[in-house]
Scaffold this motif. Structure first.
Motif, PDB file in Angstrom:
ATOM      1  N   SER A   1      72.505 -22.863 -79.937  1.00 57.33           N
ATOM      2  CA  SER A   1      72.346 -22.558 -78.624  1.00 57.33           C
ATOM      3  C   SER A   1      73.654 -22.749 -77.733  1.00 57.33           C
ATOM      4  CB  SER A   1      70.948 -22.889 -77.984  1.00 57.33           C
ATOM      5  OG  SER A   1      71.153 -24.399 -78.283  1.00 57.33           O
ATOM      6  N   SER A   2      73.497 -22.529 -76.353  1.00 57.51           N
ATOM      7  CA  SER A   2      74.567 -23.160 -75.520  1.00 57.51           C
ATOM      8  C   SER A   2      74.654 -24.478 -75.499  1.00 57.51           C
ATOM      9  CB  SER A   2      74.201 -22.830 -74.119  1.00 57.51           C
ATOM     10  OG  SER A   2      73.916 -21.364 -73.905  1.00 57.51           O
ATOM     11  N   SER A   3      73.536 -25.381 -75.573  1.00 53.77           N
ATOM     12  CA  SER A   3      73.799 -26.814 -75.659  1.00 53.77           C
ATOM     13  C   SER A   3      74.393 -27.284 -76.740  1.00 53.77           C
ATOM     14  CB  SER A   3      72.389 -27.566 -75.467  1.00 53.77           C
ATOM     15  OG  SER A   3      71.622 -27.041 -76.239  1.00 53.77           O
ATOM     16  N   THR A   4      74.413 -26.729 -78.031  1.00 55.92           N
ATOM     17  CA  THR A   4      74.967 -26.898 -79.200  1.00 55.92           C
ATOM     18  C   THR A   4      76.593 -27.008 -79.101  1.00 55.92           C
ATOM     19  OG1 THR A   4      72.911 -26.245 -80.218  1.00 55.92           O
ATOM     20  CG2 THR A   4      74.788 -26.771 -81.723  1.00 55.92           C
ATOM     21  N   THR A   5      76.855 -25.672 -78.482  1.00 52.40           N
ATOM     22  CA  THR A   5      78.263 -25.383 -78.626  1.00 52.40           C
ATOM     23  C   THR A   5      78.761 -26.221 -77.391  1.00 52.40           C
ATOM     24  OG1 THR A   5      77.754 -23.622 -76.897  1.00 52.40           O
ATOM     25  CG2 THR A   5      78.321 -22.948 -79.206  1.00 52.40           C
ATOM     26  N   SER A   6      78.168 -26.571 -76.290  1.00 53.76           N
ATOM     27  CA  SER A   6      78.958 -27.604 -75.300  1.00 53.76           C
ATOM     28  C   SER A   6      78.899 -29.039 -76.030  1.00 53.76           C
ATOM     29  CB  SER A   6      78.001 -27.817 -74.026  1.00 53.76           C
ATOM     30  OG  SER A   6      77.298 -26.695 -73.866  1.00 53.76           O
ATOM     31  N   LEU A   7      77.750 -29.350 -76.812  1.00 50.02           N
ATOM     32  CA  LEU A   7      77.994 -30.656 -77.607  1.00 50.02           C
ATOM     33  C   LEU A   7      79.246 -30.644 -78.512  1.00 50.02           C
ATOM     34  CD1 LEU A   7      76.618 -33.334 -77.532  1.00 50.02           C
ATOM     35  CD2 LEU A   7      75.165 -32.554 -79.275  1.00 50.02           C
ATOM     36  N   TRP A   8      79.359 -29.532 -79.186  1.00 47.20           N
ATOM     37  CA  TRP A   8      80.801 -29.525 -80.041  1.00 47.20           C
ATOM     38  C   TRP A   8      82.065 -29.663 -79.148  1.00 47.20           C
ATOM     39  CZ3 TRP A   8      79.014 -24.321 -83.094  1.00 47.20           C
ATOM     40  CH2 TRP A   8      78.084 -24.714 -84.028  1.00 47.20           C
TER      41      TRP A   8
ATOM     42  N   LEU B   1      76.653 -40.188 -71.626  1.00 45.87           N
ATOM     43  CA  LEU B   1      77.675 -40.315 -70.460  1.00 45.87           C
ATOM     44  C   LEU B   1      78.283 -38.888 -70.305  1.00 45.87           C
ATOM     45  CD1 LEU B   1      78.104 -41.928 -67.876  1.00 45.87           C
ATOM     46  CD2 LEU B   1      80.262 -42.571 -69.032  1.00 45.87           C
ATOM     47  N   PHE B   2      79.080 -38.679 -71.285  1.00 45.71           N
ATOM     48  CA  PHE B   2      79.872 -37.281 -71.155  1.00 45.71           C
ATOM     49  C   PHE B   2      79.059 -35.849 -71.007  1.00 45.71           C
ATOM     50  CE2 PHE B   2      83.350 -40.011 -71.784  1.00 45.71           C
ATOM     51  CZ  PHE B   2      84.661 -39.165 -71.508  1.00 45.71           C
ATOM     52  N   SER B   3      77.808 -36.076 -71.858  1.00 46.59           N
ATOM     53  CA  SER B   3      76.981 -34.880 -71.872  1.00 46.59           C
ATOM     54  C   SER B   3      76.389 -34.681 -70.468  1.00 46.59           C
ATOM     55  CB  SER B   3      75.919 -35.048 -72.789  1.00 46.59           C
ATOM     56  OG  SER B   3      76.201 -35.112 -74.135  1.00 46.59           O
TER      57      SER B   3
ATOM     58  N   PRO C   1      74.356 -30.497 -72.611  1.00 52.69           N
ATOM     59  CA  PRO C   1      73.560 -30.901 -73.868  1.00 52.69           C
ATOM     60  C   PRO C   1      72.272 -31.838 -73.569  1.00 52.69           C
ATOM     61  CG  PRO C   1      75.550 -31.295 -74.367  1.00 52.69           C
ATOM     62  CD  PRO C   1      75.571 -31.395 -72.825  1.00 52.69           C
ATOM     63  N   THR C   2      72.226 -32.848 -72.772  1.00 53.98           N
ATOM     64  CA  THR C   2      71.256 -33.742 -72.426  1.00 53.98           C
ATOM     65  C   THR C   2      69.969 -32.948 -71.587  1.00 53.98           C
ATOM     66  OG1 THR C   2      72.558 -34.810 -70.938  1.00 53.98           O
ATOM     67  CG2 THR C   2      72.212 -36.027 -73.000  1.00 53.98           C
ATOM     68  N   SER C   3      70.470 -31.745 -71.115  1.00 52.56           N
ATOM     69  CA  SER C   3      69.179 -31.075 -70.214  1.00 52.56           C
ATOM     70  C   SER C   3      68.330 -30.224 -71.305  1.00 52.56           C
ATOM     71  CB  SER C   3      69.918 -30.126 -69.256  1.00 52.56           C
ATOM     72  OG  SER C   3      70.515 -29.158 -69.635  1.00 52.56           O
ATOM     73  N   THR C   4      68.464 -30.415 -72.720  1.00 52.84           N
ATOM     74  CA  THR C   4      67.617 -30.030 -73.541  1.00 52.84           C
ATOM     75  C   THR C   4      67.046 -30.746 -74.231  1.00 52.84           C
ATOM     76  OG1 THR C   4      69.584 -28.222 -73.884  1.00 52.84           O
ATOM     77  CG2 THR C   4      67.726 -28.206 -75.361  1.00 52.84           C
ATOM     78  N   LEU C   5      65.454 -30.451 -74.503  1.00 57.47           N
ATOM     79  CA  LEU C   5      64.854 -31.892 -75.102  1.00 57.47           C
ATOM     80  C   LEU C   5      65.137 -31.880 -76.430  1.00 57.47           C
ATOM     81  CD1 LEU C   5      62.497 -33.677 -74.660  1.00 57.47           C
ATOM     82  CD2 LEU C   5      60.968 -31.975 -75.023  1.00 57.47           C
TER      83      LEU C   5
ATOM     84  N   TYR D   1      65.679 -36.662 -70.892  1.00 58.10           N
ATOM     85  CA  TYR D   1      65.864 -34.987 -70.592  1.00 58.10           C
ATOM     86  C   TYR D   1      65.293 -34.806 -69.035  1.00 58.10           C
ATOM     87  CZ  TYR D   1      63.228 -30.760 -70.638  1.00 58.10           C
ATOM     88  OH  TYR D   1      62.989 -29.389 -70.487  1.00 58.10           O
ATOM     89  N   GLY D   2      64.137 -35.492 -68.770  1.00 58.95           N
ATOM     90  CA  GLY D   2      63.570 -35.295 -67.539  1.00 58.95           C
ATOM     91  C   GLY D   2      64.642 -35.498 -66.392  1.00 58.95           C
ATOM     92  N   ASN D   3      65.186 -36.488 -66.361  1.00 60.96           N
ATOM     93  CA  ASN D   3      66.280 -36.856 -65.319  1.00 60.96           C
ATOM     94  C   ASN D   3      67.289 -35.897 -65.402  1.00 60.96           C
ATOM     95  OD1 ASN D   3      66.041 -39.651 -63.826  1.00 60.96           O
ATOM     96  ND2 ASN D   3      65.466 -40.433 -65.813  1.00 60.96           N
ATOM     97  N   VAL D   4      67.957 -35.583 -66.410  1.00 56.63           N
ATOM     98  CA  VAL D   4      68.958 -34.693 -66.304  1.00 56.63           C
ATOM     99  C   VAL D   4      68.807 -33.229 -65.935  1.00 56.63           C
ATOM    100  CG1 VAL D   4      70.933 -33.831 -67.582  1.00 56.63           C
ATOM    101  CG2 VAL D   4      70.294 -36.044 -67.957  1.00 56.63           C
ATOM    102  N   TYR D   5      67.505 -32.775 -66.602  1.00 57.15           N
ATOM    103  CA  TYR D   5      67.098 -31.521 -66.453  1.00 57.15           C
ATOM    104  C   TYR D   5      66.404 -31.390 -64.938  1.00 57.15           C
ATOM    105  CZ  TYR D   5      63.892 -27.332 -66.837  1.00 57.15           C
ATOM    106  OH  TYR D   5      63.474 -26.122 -66.712  1.00 57.15           O
ATOM    107  N   GLY D   6      65.647 -32.240 -64.489  1.00 58.55           N
ATOM    108  CA  GLY D   6      65.226 -32.485 -63.174  1.00 58.55           C
ATOM    109  C   GLY D   6      66.229 -32.300 -62.083  1.00 58.55           C
ATOM    110  N   GLU D   7      67.306 -33.171 -62.282  1.00 58.72           N
ATOM    111  CA  GLU D   7      68.476 -33.206 -61.668  1.00 58.72           C
ATOM    112  C   GLU D   7      69.310 -31.882 -61.378  1.00 58.72           C
ATOM    113  OE1 GLU D   7      71.750 -35.678 -62.888  1.00 58.72           O
ATOM    114  OE2 GLU D   7      72.782 -34.229 -61.877  1.00 58.72           O
TER     115      GLU D   7
END
Lengths: 239, 76
Positions: free
Chosen positions: A30-37, A102-104, A122-126, A183-189
């Motif tokens: 998924s997109s979060s995986t590629t961003s994490l890479w 931090l970087f995520s 990436p951290t906006s994905t549970l 997850y809640g903090n980053v996704y909510g923000e």
């Protein structure tokens, strides 16, 4: 829990491109995986160039910056765990967690992240935060067993054996709350910024983005702090 | 009232109510921490660390409600 349809629909509602981009050996990427890479590659390159020609008295700016950052993380961990020996012992896993979180968190503030395929904080994905919390869960028990051997499991029945179920539930609630908090903090923000952007694209999301800078740092700090407390209590001397 | 309206109201009420108690708790904790720092400025580092941990635990309660609100909104 992760595969429940309710969670999937909420995640799909949040970002347009949360579905899998492609799959390798049947595993969806998924997109979060590629961003994490991408974040891993950037961090690895910075670490490589910072440590290529190490000097005892650093003159290159990159090495000075890196040493300053790692020294401050070490002194922070020393403050939380009590002794510098202990902080140095668990420094690799805890500092890696801090830096990657931090970087995520901050990657979500780069323009284009969140609504371009392949780019998503990436951290906006549970799933990502749950993965990080599971690492902490297993690291806690691994270091506990390493420090005390089989006697480590005695602390589950420590005050009275009657408390065994509650102690076991506590151990499993820890990764749950760690992952949901991040997850809640980053996704909510991100959702709040997207909502403000939809209202008025100019200037209105700015205050929330400044708050996002603050929250991203504090959440990375809190995750690392809780992980270090869990590990230091698991490997502490029992009475 | 339509189902969508009810779901929207449910999400709003969930996050609205869940903000009250952690807000009070966090305010109380921050106020006491400031008093403690004013009384003993040399212990401010320890107090700040403990404060951030306790604020994070209180924050988690609101975050749970926020997740529930997002789940409910996802049903619309």
């Amino acid at each position: 829990m992760l595969a429940s349809p309710a969670y999937a629909s909420a995640a799909a509602e949040g970002a347009e491109h949360s579905g899998p981009l492609f799959s390798i050996f049947g595993l969806d990427v998924s997109s979060s995986t590629t961003s994490l890479w991408g974040i891993i590659v950037v961090l690895a390159l910075v670490a490589y160039f910072a440590s290529r020609k190490l000097e005892r008295i650093p003159t290159r700016r990159l090495q000075i910056a890196m040493e300053l950052a790692l020294e401050s993380i070490l002194s922070f961990l020393t403050g939380v765990m009590g002794s510098e020996k202990k902080a140095r012992q668990y420094f690799p896993v805890l500092a890696s967690l801090f830096i990657i979180i931090l970087f995520s968190n901050y990657s979500g503030l780069i323009p284009g992240f969140g609504h371009t395929p392949g780019l998503k904080a990436p951290t906006s994905t549970l799933s990502v935060t749950a993965g990080l919390a599971i690492v902490v869960f297993f690291a806690t028990h691994y270091y506990g067993v390493k420090a005390h051997g089989i006697k480590y499991f005695k602390h589950f029945i420590q005050p009275i054996p009657f408390l065994l179920p509650i102690n076991i539930i506590e151990e499993f609630v820890r990764p749950l709350s760690l992952s949901l908090r991040l997850y809640g903090n980053v996704y909510g923000e991100e959702m709040v910024i997207a909502g403000l952007f939809a209202l008025l694209p100019l200037f209105l999301p700015l205050p929330m983005m400044f708050l996002g800078l603050l929250f991203g740092f504090i959440q990375a700090l809190v995750f690392t702090m809780l992980a270090s407390i869990y590990i230091s209590t698991a490997s502490a001397e029992h009475h | 009232m339509t189902t969508e309206g009810l779901l929207g109201a449910a999400a709003a009420i969930a996050i609205g109510i869940a903000t009250i108690a952690p807000g009070l708790g966090q305010g109380n904790a921050a106020a006491r921490a400031m008093e403690a720092i004013a009384r003993q400025p040399e212990a401010s580092g320890d107090i700040r660390t403990t404060l951030i941990i306790s604020l994070a635990f209180m924050e988690a309660l609101t975050i749970y409600a926020l997740l529930i609100a997002f789940l409910v909104l996802g049903k619309i």
